[in-house]
Design a protein around this motif. Structure first.
Motif, PDB file in Angstrom:
ATOM      1  N   SER A  18       7.323 -30.268  39.568  1.00  0.00           N
ATOM      2  CA  SER A  18       7.015 -30.066  40.971  1.00  0.00           C
ATOM      3  C   SER A  18       5.936 -31.002  41.460  1.00  0.00           C
ATOM      4  CB  SER A  18       6.563 -28.619  41.208  1.00  0.00           C
ATOM      5  OG  SER A  18       5.379 -28.361  40.501  1.00  0.00           O
ATOM      6  N   LEU A  19       5.201 -31.644  40.553  1.00  0.00           N
ATOM      7  CA  LEU A  19       4.139 -32.545  40.959  1.00  0.00           C
ATOM      8  C   LEU A  19       4.634 -33.955  41.235  1.00  0.00           C
ATOM      9  CD1 LEU A  19       1.260 -31.565  38.531  1.00  0.00           C
ATOM     10  CD2 LEU A  19       1.553 -30.913  40.912  1.00  0.00           C
ATOM     11  N   SER A  20       5.823 -34.305  40.736  1.00  0.00           N
ATOM     12  CA  SER A  20       6.243 -35.689  40.881  1.00  0.00           C
ATOM     13  C   SER A  20       7.656 -35.861  41.419  1.00  0.00           C
ATOM     14  CB  SER A  20       6.145 -36.393  39.528  1.00  0.00           C
ATOM     15  OG  SER A  20       6.916 -35.727  38.583  1.00  0.00           O
ATOM     16  N   ALA A  21       8.392 -34.790  41.574  1.00  0.00           N
ATOM     17  CA  ALA A  21       9.795 -34.925  41.952  1.00  0.00           C
ATOM     18  C   ALA A  21       9.979 -35.446  43.364  1.00  0.00           C
ATOM     19  CB  ALA A  21      10.507 -33.571  41.813  1.00  0.00           C
ATOM     20  N   VAL A 237      -1.635 -31.418  33.716  1.00  0.00           N
ATOM     21  CA  VAL A 237      -1.974 -30.614  32.537  1.00  0.00           C
ATOM     22  C   VAL A 237      -2.269 -29.177  32.961  1.00  0.00           C
ATOM     23  CG1 VAL A 237      -3.633 -30.284  30.671  1.00  0.00           C
ATOM     24  CG2 VAL A 237      -2.852 -32.600  31.260  1.00  0.00           C
ATOM     25  N   ILE A 238      -3.037 -29.021  34.011  1.00  0.00           N
ATOM     26  CA  ILE A 238      -3.396 -27.695  34.506  1.00  0.00           C
ATOM     27  C   ILE A 238      -2.151 -26.895  34.844  1.00  0.00           C
ATOM     28  CG2 ILE A 238      -4.366 -26.493  36.522  1.00  0.00           C
ATOM     29  CD1 ILE A 238      -6.629 -28.612  36.479  1.00  0.00           C
ATOM     30  N   ASN A 239      -1.216 -27.526  35.516  1.00  0.00           N
ATOM     31  CA  ASN A 239      -0.008 -26.788  35.897  1.00  0.00           C
ATOM     32  C   ASN A 239       0.868 -26.454  34.707  1.00  0.00           C
ATOM     33  OD1 ASN A 239       0.369 -26.393  39.008  1.00  0.00           O
ATOM     34  ND2 ASN A 239      -0.709 -28.325  38.748  1.00  0.00           N
ATOM     35  N   GLY A 240       0.830 -27.282  33.682  1.00  0.00           N
ATOM     36  CA  GLY A 240       1.541 -26.934  32.456  1.00  0.00           C
ATOM     37  C   GLY A 240       0.935 -25.706  31.802  1.00  0.00           C
ATOM     38  N   LEU A 241      -0.388 -25.657  31.768  1.00  0.00           N
ATOM     39  CA  LEU A 241      -1.085 -24.504  31.184  1.00  0.00           C
ATOM     40  C   LEU A 241      -0.824 -23.240  31.999  1.00  0.00           C
ATOM     41  CD1 LEU A 241      -4.519 -26.197  30.389  1.00  0.00           C
ATOM     42  CD2 LEU A 241      -2.774 -25.530  28.731  1.00  0.00           C
ATOM     43  N   LEU A 242      -0.844 -23.377  33.314  1.00  0.00           N
ATOM     44  CA  LEU A 242      -0.609 -22.215  34.175  1.00  0.00           C
ATOM     45  C   LEU A 242       0.824 -21.713  34.067  1.00  0.00           C
ATOM     46  CD1 LEU A 242      -2.582 -23.110  37.434  1.00  0.00           C
ATOM     47  CD2 LEU A 242      -3.280 -21.631  35.535  1.00  0.00           C
ATOM     48  N   ASN A 293      -8.047 -28.462  47.944  1.00  0.00           N
ATOM     49  CA  ASN A 293      -9.071 -28.049  46.983  1.00  0.00           C
ATOM     50  C   ASN A 293      -9.488 -26.604  47.213  1.00  0.00           C
ATOM     51  OD1 ASN A 293     -11.320 -28.492  44.993  1.00  0.00           O
ATOM     52  ND2 ASN A 293     -12.552 -28.135  46.826  1.00  0.00           N
ATOM     53  N   LYS A 294      -9.676 -26.245  48.468  1.00  0.00           N
ATOM     54  CA  LYS A 294     -10.069 -24.873  48.788  1.00  0.00           C
ATOM     55  C   LYS A 294      -8.992 -23.879  48.359  1.00  0.00           C
ATOM     56  CE  LYS A 294     -11.625 -21.925  52.598  1.00  0.00           C
ATOM     57  NZ  LYS A 294     -11.927 -21.862  54.064  1.00  0.00           N
ATOM     58  N   ALA A 295      -7.740 -24.224  48.611  1.00  0.00           N
ATOM     59  CA  ALA A 295      -6.636 -23.328  48.243  1.00  0.00           C
ATOM     60  C   ALA A 295      -6.537 -23.167  46.731  1.00  0.00           C
ATOM     61  CB  ALA A 295      -5.315 -23.868  48.798  1.00  0.00           C
ATOM     62  N   ILE A 296      -6.740 -24.272  46.013  1.00  0.00           N
ATOM     63  CA  ILE A 296      -6.675 -24.207  44.551  1.00  0.00           C
ATOM     64  C   ILE A 296      -7.825 -23.373  43.997  1.00  0.00           C
ATOM     65  CG2 ILE A 296      -6.859 -25.566  42.422  1.00  0.00           C
ATOM     66  CD1 ILE A 296      -5.391 -27.831  43.921  1.00  0.00           C
ATOM     67  N   GLU A 297      -9.025 -23.608  44.491  1.00  0.00           N
ATOM     68  CA  GLU A 297     -10.179 -22.855  44.014  1.00  0.00           C
ATOM     69  C   GLU A 297     -10.046 -21.364  44.328  1.00  0.00           C
ATOM     70  OE1 GLU A 297     -13.893 -25.980  43.898  1.00  0.00           O
ATOM     71  OE2 GLU A 297     -13.574 -24.846  45.752  1.00  0.00           O
ATOM     72  N   THR A 298      -9.547 -21.053  45.515  1.00  0.00           N
ATOM     73  CA  THR A 298      -9.349 -19.643  45.894  1.00  0.00           C
ATOM     74  C   THR A 298      -8.313 -18.985  44.990  1.00  0.00           C
ATOM     75  OG1 THR A 298      -9.895 -20.089  48.210  1.00  0.00           O
ATOM     76  CG2 THR A 298      -8.646 -18.083  47.759  1.00  0.00           C
ATOM     77  N   SER A 299      -7.250 -19.696  44.700  1.00  0.00           N
ATOM     78  CA  SER A 299      -6.199 -19.144  43.834  1.00  0.00           C
ATOM     79  C   SER A 299      -6.721 -18.923  42.419  1.00  0.00           C
ATOM     80  CB  SER A 299      -4.991 -20.074  43.806  1.00  0.00           C
ATOM     81  OG  SER A 299      -4.384 -20.155  45.075  1.00  0.00           O
ATOM     82  N   PHE A 300      -7.521 -19.851  41.924  1.00  0.00           N
ATOM     83  CA  PHE A 300      -8.111 -19.675  40.601  1.00  0.00           C
ATOM     84  C   PHE A 300      -9.034 -18.446  40.576  1.00  0.00           C
ATOM     85  CE2 PHE A 300      -7.149 -24.023  38.845  1.00  0.00           C
ATOM     86  CZ  PHE A 300      -6.644 -23.567  37.639  1.00  0.00           C
ATOM     87  N   VAL A 327       0.048 -18.978  41.012  1.00  0.00           N
ATOM     88  CA  VAL A 327       0.346 -20.201  40.259  1.00  0.00           C
ATOM     89  C   VAL A 327       1.113 -21.177  41.155  1.00  0.00           C
ATOM     90  CG1 VAL A 327       1.696 -21.155  38.345  1.00  0.00           C
ATOM     91  CG2 VAL A 327       0.288 -19.111  37.992  1.00  0.00           C
ATOM     92  N   LYS A 328       2.050 -20.678  41.911  1.00  0.00           N
ATOM     93  CA  LYS A 328       2.837 -21.531  42.803  1.00  0.00           C
ATOM     94  C   LYS A 328       1.948 -22.176  43.865  1.00  0.00           C
ATOM     95  CE  LYS A 328       6.940 -21.600  45.759  1.00  0.00           C
ATOM     96  NZ  LYS A 328       8.069 -20.806  46.331  1.00  0.00           N
ATOM     97  N   THR A 329       0.984 -21.426  44.374  1.00  0.00           N
ATOM     98  CA  THR A 329       0.061 -21.977  45.374  1.00  0.00           C
ATOM     99  C   THR A 329      -0.717 -23.151  44.799  1.00  0.00           C
ATOM    100  OG1 THR A 329      -0.196 -19.847  46.503  1.00  0.00           O
ATOM    101  CG2 THR A 329      -1.944 -21.468  46.837  1.00  0.00           C
ATOM    102  N   ILE A 330      -1.155 -23.009  43.556  1.00  0.00           N
ATOM    103  CA  ILE A 330      -1.881 -24.101  42.903  1.00  0.00           C
ATOM    104  C   ILE A 330      -0.959 -25.306  42.714  1.00  0.00           C
ATOM    105  CG2 ILE A 330      -3.017 -24.828  40.771  1.00  0.00           C
ATOM    106  CD1 ILE A 330      -4.112 -21.967  40.525  1.00  0.00           C
ATOM    107  N   GLU A 331       0.265 -25.071  42.308  1.00  0.00           N
ATOM    108  CA  GLU A 331       1.219 -26.154  42.113  1.00  0.00           C
ATOM    109  C   GLU A 331       1.490 -26.894  43.420  1.00  0.00           C
ATOM    110  OE1 GLU A 331       4.702 -24.407  40.468  1.00  0.00           O
ATOM    111  OE2 GLU A 331       3.834 -24.114  38.481  1.00  0.00           O
ATOM    112  N   GLU A 332       1.713 -26.139  44.492  1.00  0.00           N
ATOM    113  CA  GLU A 332       2.032 -26.748  45.779  1.00  0.00           C
ATOM    114  C   GLU A 332       0.879 -27.590  46.302  1.00  0.00           C
ATOM    115  OE1 GLU A 332       3.041 -23.325  48.055  1.00  0.00           O
ATOM    116  OE2 GLU A 332       5.167 -23.359  47.470  1.00  0.00           O
ATOM    117  N   ASN A 333      -0.340 -27.096  46.145  1.00  0.00           N
ATOM    118  CA  ASN A 333      -1.495 -27.851  46.619  1.00  0.00           C
ATOM    119  C   ASN A 333      -1.821 -29.021  45.698  1.00  0.00           C
ATOM    120  OD1 ASN A 333      -2.895 -26.549  49.134  1.00  0.00           O
ATOM    121  ND2 ASN A 333      -2.109 -24.850  47.908  1.00  0.00           N
TER     122      ASN A 333
END
Length: 347
Positions: A18-21, A237-242, A293-300, A327-333
């Motif tokens: 989802s990060l490169s497609a 890497v983060i998204n793979g771990l998540l 960044n804000k969305a990712i930090e909030t999701s974490f 997890v999807k929110t982090i991936e999308e952002n």
């Protein structure tokens, strides 16, 4: 699920497609595709028809995936021990063999058929590096949880999390370790596991544990520091771990309860390490996209609440669907950040 649970080449970074497609040559079932603007880095053993779609998830190779990836199907279909059953009936000539071998019914197969494959891929370039660091990240997650459990005087619970990196991950990353001339550390992990089993109160446990963590950190350091600090790379890497954490958490929950403490703890460790990695690049991400960044930090922040302690709570804080959404929110952002980085690189 003790044997072969964690992530093989086509699994460890399953979220990364989802990060490169969006801006890149489709990479089929490659879970750790390169950032946009780079050369294709995955060679398929067959046709590109295995790609799961624009921005979609990688398919799972049922002949090679380890149990944590197969846990996705177990959680989705609600069939206890399905992961083990799939593994026990290998090899499969094609995905439909899951039905002909009576592992699942046709109706059940229809629910997951778009996520299943029997094709292999070969990783090269950045995709291979992401895969490598993700696997080592899984090891780190296990050891973080093991340390917490040892601190709580729970050596029996800690021992599997020391064993899993050896039994389930090391074999998958061993070739890459050799290629990168990383000193063998399987023996170190095995010795630590044996010591925790036999003499958990021995003072040597602490020193051996430190050595084990240093060995994993040293293997990660085989990658150039510039690459390990690059947001686009780290986000993959983060998204793979998540993605691995999401699968484990789904397998840990049954009938609204945490039925598998090990899977709960696995997912805690993976999310904890993913969050640690993000802290290292958050300032760079904020410069590229403040809102992302804000969305990712909030999701974490919300994700970390799911695991209030290394010992599972009596009632889950969030259900698997809620965790998947975060997890999807982090991936999308993450995708937004990668897209911006690619656009800037092309100027």
């Amino acid at each position: 699920m003790i044997k072969f649970r964690y992530i093989c080449l086509t699994v460890a970074t399953a979220a990364i497609v989802s990060l490169s497609a969006c801006n890149n040559t489709p990479t089929a079932e490659n879970p750790s595709a390169p950032a946009a603007n780079s050369n294709p880095q995955v060679t398929e053993a067959a046709s590109s028809s295995t790609h799961s779609g624009h921005g979609g998830k990688a398919k799972v190779n049922i002949n090679s995936a380890i149990l944590s990836e197969l846990d996705k199907f177990e959680a989705k279909l609600g069939i206890p021990a399905l992961s083990n059953k799939i593994q026990a009936n290998r090899p499969y000539a094609n995905p439909e063999a899951l039905v002909t071998k009576k592992v699942i019914t046709q109706e059940q197969f229809d629910q997951i058929k778009d996520q299943v494959t029997t094709q292999e891929v070969v990783l090269t370039g950045e995709a291979k590096d992401v895969d490598y660091m993700t696997k080592l990240g899984l090891m780190k997650g296990h050891l973080l949880v093991a340390q917490e459990l040892l601190d709580k005087n729970q050596p029996k619970q800690a021992e599997p999390h020391i064993g899993h990196p050896v039994e389930e991950i090391y074999v998958d990353v061993e070739d890459q370790l050799n290629e990168r001339k990383v000193k063998e550390f399987k023996t170190t992990l095995v010795s630590l596991q044996d010591l925790v089993k036999s003499k958990p109160k021995d003072a040597k446990v602490k020193t051996d544990f430190t050595s084990s963590v240093q060995s994993v950190d040293g293997a990660i350091a085989a990658l150039p520091e510039a690459q390990r600090s690059k947001p686009g790379f780290v986000l993959q890497v983060i998204n793979g771990l998540l993605d691995a954490a999401n699968s484990e958490y789904g397998a840990a929950i049954a009938d609204g309860k945490i039925s598998a403490a090990i899977e709960y703890q696995d997912s805690r460790g993976f999310v904890t390490y993913a969050n640690d990695l993000y802290k290292g690049i958050s300032s760079q991400v904020a410069k590229q996209d403040t809102q992302a960044n804000k969305a990712i930090e909030t999701s974490f922040t919300e994700l970390l609440k799911v695991w209030p302690s290394v010992i599972p709570p009596s009632t889950p804080v969030k259900n698997p669907d809620d965790v998947t959404k975060l997890v999807k929110t982090i991936e999308e952002n993450s995708q937004k950040v990668v897209d911006k980085s690619s656009a800037q690189a092309q100027r």
